[in-house]
Design an enzyme around this catalytic site. Structure first.
Site, PDB file in Angstrom:
ATOM      1  N   CYS A 316      87.672  30.235  26.611  1.00  0.00           N
ATOM      2  CA  CYS A 316      89.039  29.824  26.280  1.00  0.00           C
ATOM      3  C   CYS A 316      89.003  29.344  24.835  1.00  0.00           C
ATOM      4  O   CYS A 316      88.503  30.061  23.972  1.00  0.00           O
ATOM      5  CB  CYS A 316      89.543  28.771  27.253  1.00  0.00           C
ATOM      6  SG  CYS A 316      88.434  27.364  27.525  1.00  0.00           S
ATOM      7  N   ARG A 322      89.317  25.654  31.007  1.00  0.00           N
ATOM      8  CA  ARG A 322      89.548  26.909  31.724  1.00  0.00           C
ATOM      9  C   ARG A 322      88.254  27.688  31.937  1.00  0.00           C
ATOM     10  O   ARG A 322      88.068  28.329  32.984  1.00  0.00           O
ATOM     11  CB  ARG A 322      90.550  27.767  30.942  1.00  0.00           C
ATOM     12  CG  ARG A 322      91.960  27.236  30.969  1.00  0.00           C
ATOM     13  CD  ARG A 322      92.846  27.910  29.920  1.00  0.00           C
ATOM     14  NE  ARG A 322      92.574  27.441  28.569  1.00  0.00           N
ATOM     15  CZ  ARG A 322      93.280  27.790  27.497  1.00  0.00           C
ATOM     16  NH1 ARG A 322      94.284  28.653  27.631  1.00  0.00           N
ATOM     17  NH2 ARG A 322      92.983  27.300  26.315  1.00  0.00           N
ATOM     18  N   ARG A 368      90.851  13.797  30.801  1.00  0.00           N
ATOM     19  CA  ARG A 368      91.768  14.585  31.616  1.00  0.00           C
ATOM     20  C   ARG A 368      92.378  13.756  32.736  1.00  0.00           C
ATOM     21  O   ARG A 368      93.571  13.878  33.044  1.00  0.00           O
ATOM     22  CB  ARG A 368      91.048  15.804  32.197  1.00  0.00           C
ATOM     23  CG  ARG A 368      90.438  16.742  31.151  1.00  0.00           C
ATOM     24  CD  ARG A 368      91.493  17.300  30.205  1.00  0.00           C
ATOM     25  NE  ARG A 368      90.906  18.257  29.279  1.00  0.00           N
ATOM     26  CZ  ARG A 368      90.784  18.056  27.970  1.00  0.00           C
ATOM     27  NH1 ARG A 368      91.194  16.907  27.437  1.00  0.00           N
ATOM     28  NH2 ARG A 368      90.261  18.987  27.193  1.00  0.00           N
TER      29      ARG A 368
END
Length: 578
Positions: A316, A322, A368
């Site tokens: 990615c 990803r 995250r």
């Protein structure tokens, strides 16, 4: 470089995974970190090496202080061959010394120095991961670029990377600089026999504050990557997974907005790679997150299961959101099929992929989680959507031709015999059995009795088999020291003789080179149960350590949150920590 072998496990089962998840959710891994964090990382890495060593012989590229890459594992594993006795027909030809030299030369070519790194060995092919290509901003000012790109939190390049005097002299010769660094990147790809490059970016180039900070193979102006098969398969970035969390961790019906200004990379796949998949790729913008992830995974499995010897690169932008999503799904899917990591239990393959594919390759779980971008949780909860046989890389057993009136199951009957039994070839039929090439070295031999030709003989044979306690169906393999020396099609063809008598119309295979192998490959139902075990183990450990963030209950009063549903289902209470 010598392989690291015989490391004792640092922990096992639920407790080891819980300790890993706690460390992962509290600390951002960097290879150069010291102190207490280093001791914990060392324990995690020992466990990973022990798990790799169960099934593979491997070498290690040292990265103890982040000198190769600051957010790659401190011990980068190069899988070389199956660890079993005998010759492995799918042994890698890559030599770790030459690989390390190519890595050192090529790492400037990719964003954050996250070079092309092999992480899965399947049928002798290297499945690799990396970041995308570096752009002008990074090549000409890496320290400042990294500061801007990561919001001021990443100092990976501050003391880990130096641009050589030779490269500094080329700064004013733009095309020469790109020829040089990308030329080294291409040499590395070719050395790893990578042919297919799957780009998950939704952009052609990453733009930050008006500056093209990264590029990609698909928009390289000089067409340096024209000899590779380039696939643009745009997939939403980690920001999109906040919507997943906000929708009560429900991916069904969640569709990415493809009309956003920065989204300029269309889906582009060579027709030759799509013909066998029965997917309408023109509808990709209407797929929800489940269907999109499923279809991309089918594509990747189809590529690596092709007949050629070419490897695959998945990337990615930075290669830590990803990219590990699809690398982890590939590893777990192939494991569930019994094709890789064949000796690992569900809890062990789960530990390995969480630790190696996510934690040690720099996924920023702390960041995250703080933003609600739960792509990490999505990965393992998504396993429930890939349990069916349509996601399996195992090629079905096929027949060339079968005697009239018989099924394949009836043909493949086993009877215990001495290894020294004789072989006679029937002139009345031929049988071809196709095994999965990925399972070389995982086959065992048994004596196989095939039925006679002719209606009366067939009926007598069926009656005999039905009454014989020794007759069993050809099915899952059992442990044996015998192994198939090579994979592919094993054919038992008819004899050229036309003088066969009734007594000749049997095929008995004992120690003959024509022995039909029994594979240790799992059935479709086994695949489902194996993946469900992994998912359940993840959810149980995740609930005890990290937990899911609650969302407001719906007006209808429905139970909110996948976690609560799971906790009720398995009888867990609360979210206690160890």
């Amino acid at each position: 470089m010598a392989a690291a072998r015989g490391c004792p496990p640092a922990g096992s089962g639920d407790r080891a995974l819980a300790e890993l998840l706690l460390e992962f959710s509290r600390t951002q891994y960097r290879a150069k970190d010291g102190g207490g964090a280093a001791a914990k990382v060392e324990r995690i890495e020992r466990r990973c090496l022990e798990l790799f060593g169960r099934d593979y012989r491997y070498s290690v590229i040292p990265n103890v202080h982040g000198e190769v890459c600051a957010h790659y594992p401190r011990h980068i594993v190069l899988l070389e061959r199956d660890a079993g006795a005998g010759r492995d027909p799918f042994e890698s030809t890559v030599q770790v010394g030459k690989l390390q030299d190519l890595i050192n030369r090529s790492k400037m070519a990719r964003c954050r120095g996250r070079f092309v790194c092999p992480v899965i060995l399947y049928k002798g092919k290297h499945i690799c991961r990396s970041a995308t290509l570096a752009g002008w901003g990074e090549l000409y000012g890496r320290t400042g670029y990294n500061y801007i790109f990561s919001g001021g939190s990443d100092d990976a390049w501050a003391d880990a990377e130096d641009i050589s005097e030779e490269d500094s002299a080329l700064r004013n010769a733009d095309s020469q600089l790109f020829d040089k660094v990308r030329g080294h990147d291409i040499k590395l790809l070719r050395y790893l026999s990578v042919r297919y490059i799957c780009d998950l970016m939704v952009e052609n180039k990453k733009v930050k504050f008006g500056l093209n900070v990264t590029s990609s193979e698909k928009v390289d102006k000089a067409q340096r990557y024209a000899d590779f098969t380039l696939l643009s398969i745009p997939y939403p970035g980690c920001e999109f997974f906040k919507d997943y969390k906000d929708r009560d961790y429900t991916a069904e019906g969640l569709i990415f907005n493809w009309k956003q200004d920065y989204v300029d990379a269309p889906l582009s796949i060579p027709v030759s790679l799509t013909q066998s998949l029965n997917i309408d790729w023109s509808e990709y913008q209407s797929w929800d997150l489940v269907q999109q992830t499923q279809n991309y995974l089918k594509l990747l499995i189809s590529i690596i299961n092709s007949d050629d010897d070419s490897g695959l690169l998945v990337h990615c932008i930075s290669g830590w959101d990803r990219t590990p999503l699809f690398i982890s799904l590939l590893r777990l899917s192939l494991w569930a099929d019994g094709l890789i990591h064949t000796s690992l239990e569900p809890s062990e393959i789960l530990y390995l992929t969480v630790a190696y594919d996510w934690f040690l390759f720099g996924h920023m779980l702390v960041d995250r989680l703080s933003k609600g971008e739960e792509i990490f949780f999505f990965c393992f909860n998504f396993l429930k959507h890939i349990t069916s046989e349509e996601f399996s890389a195992v090629k079905s057993q096929r027949r060339k031709s079968l005697p009239p009136g018989f099924t394949l199951e009836e043909i493949c009957m086993l009877k215990q015999r001495d290894r020294g039994s004789t072989t006679s070839l029937s002139s009345d039929f031929s049988l071809g059995m196709e095994s999965s090439p990925g399972a070389a070295g995982s086959f065992t031999y048994e004596a196989v009795e095939l039925m006679p030709a002719g209606a009366q003989a067939q009926a007598a044979w069926r009656k005999s088999c039905a009454s014989s306690p020794q007759a069993v169906l050809w099915s899952r393999a059992q442990q044996s020291e015998d192994r198939l020396p090579s994979a592919g099609m094993v054919e038992v063809k008819s004899s050229s003789s036309s003088s066969s008598t009734h007594s000749d119309n049997f095929l008995r295979i004992g120690s003959s080179p024509l022995e039909v192998p029994r594979s240790r490959l799992v059935s479709a139902s086994d695949r489902e149960s194996r993946l469900e075990e992994v998912r359940s183990a993840f959810l149980a450990s995740y609930s005890r350590t990290i937990g899911l963030k609650a969302v407001p209950p719906s007006p209808s009063g429905a139970i909110g949150g996948l976690l609560e549903q799971f906790v009720r289902g398995v009888g867990l209470r609360g979210s206690s920590t160890i």
